[in-house]
Design a protein around this motif. Sequence first.
Motif, mmCIF file in Angstrom:
data_model
loop_
_atom_site.group_PDB
_atom_site.id
_atom_site.type_symbol
_atom_site.label_atom_id
_atom_site.label_comp_id
_atom_site.label_asym_id
_atom_site.label_seq_id
_atom_site.Cartn_x
_atom_site.Cartn_y
_atom_site.Cartn_z
ATOM 1 N N LEU A 28 103.112 98.033 64.995
ATOM 2 C CA LEU A 28 101.670 98.186 65.211
ATOM 3 C C LEU A 28 100.867 97.134 64.464
ATOM 4 N N SER A 29 101.397 96.676 63.326
ATOM 5 C CA SER A 29 100.648 95.738 62.495
ATOM 6 C C SER A 29 101.569 94.631 61.996
ATOM 7 N N GLY A 71 101.656 111.658 62.864
ATOM 8 C CA GLY A 71 100.983 110.549 63.531
ATOM 9 C C GLY A 71 101.710 109.216 63.492
ATOM 10 N N TYR A 72 103.006 109.232 63.233
ATOM 11 C CA TYR A 72 103.781 107.991 63.297
ATOM 12 C C TYR A 72 103.987 107.625 64.763
ATOM 13 N N VAL A 73 103.927 106.334 65.053
ATOM 14 C CA VAL A 73 104.039 105.833 66.422
ATOM 15 C C VAL A 73 105.406 105.175 66.596
ATOM 16 N N TYR A 74 106.104 105.563 67.670
ATOM 17 C CA TYR A 74 107.391 104.937 67.997
ATOM 18 C C TYR A 74 107.150 103.480 68.387
ATOM 19 N N CYS A 75 107.875 102.567 67.721
ATOM 20 C CA CYS A 75 107.660 101.132 67.940
ATOM 21 C C CYS A 75 108.846 100.429 68.590
ATOM 22 N N VAL A 104 109.263 103.359 59.024
ATOM 23 C CA VAL A 104 110.376 104.266 58.776
ATOM 24 C C VAL A 104 111.261 104.273 60.016
ATOM 25 N N ASP A 105 112.509 104.655 59.825
ATOM 26 C CA ASP A 105 113.414 104.762 60.970
ATOM 27 C C ASP A 105 114.319 105.961 60.760
ATOM 28 N N PHE A 116 109.510 103.682 63.541
ATOM 29 C CA PHE A 116 108.146 104.192 63.653
ATOM 30 C C PHE A 116 107.264 103.506 62.615
ATOM 31 N N GLU A 117 105.968 103.488 62.909
ATOM 32 C CA GLU A 117 105.005 102.960 61.956
ATOM 33 C C GLU A 117 103.754 103.839 61.992
ATOM 34 N N LYS A 118 103.128 103.936 60.811
ATOM 35 C CA LYS A 118 101.836 104.587 60.696
ATOM 36 C C LYS A 118 100.924 103.639 59.938
#
Length: 172
Positions: free
Chosen positions: A88-89, A149-153, A132-133, A166-168
């Motif tokens: 995400l970033s 609210g972690y988003v699968y990346c 995180v993974d 995942f990233e938040k």
Amino acid sequence: MTEIRRLRRAQEEDKDFIWGILQQAIAKRREEGSEQWQDGYPNPDVVANDIEKKYAYVCVDEHDDILGYVALIFDKEPAYEQIEGHWLSDSAYAGIHRLAVNREPYVKGIATWIMQAVEPICKDLGYYSIRVDTNFDNAGMLRVFEKLGYVYCGEVYFRGAARRAFEKVLAR
């Protein structure tokens, strides 16, 4: 009555207890039929390294009894540089690894509590992204990530195995 919990840096004298919690988690993953953590990782040397590098944190109750463990790492994670997908970033991030909860006694919600408790630590240090993974079959952690609210990346690879990443991004 509200339970009092806090996250504190793990100390050398916590090492054996932390390893015991990780052994419980390894056994649980095996019982669930997972390959995650069944290859000699993590191990006592990993715990010792986490403590030495100040990555190691424990969740403790009001009596300083350890309820859970997490490695919170502010160094770049090499596996995260080769994601099959997109983060995400592009900013500096904290990585969460080796989250495990004490099962004796088991206190519901500790993994979620730990994941929330690391956020202010990250912000205080100027990190507004957490990556995180986990294994594809780790339903418990996947639920925690979704709830918080972690988003699968995409996918990253550790020791030859694909893992869900995942990233938040934290609010400033």
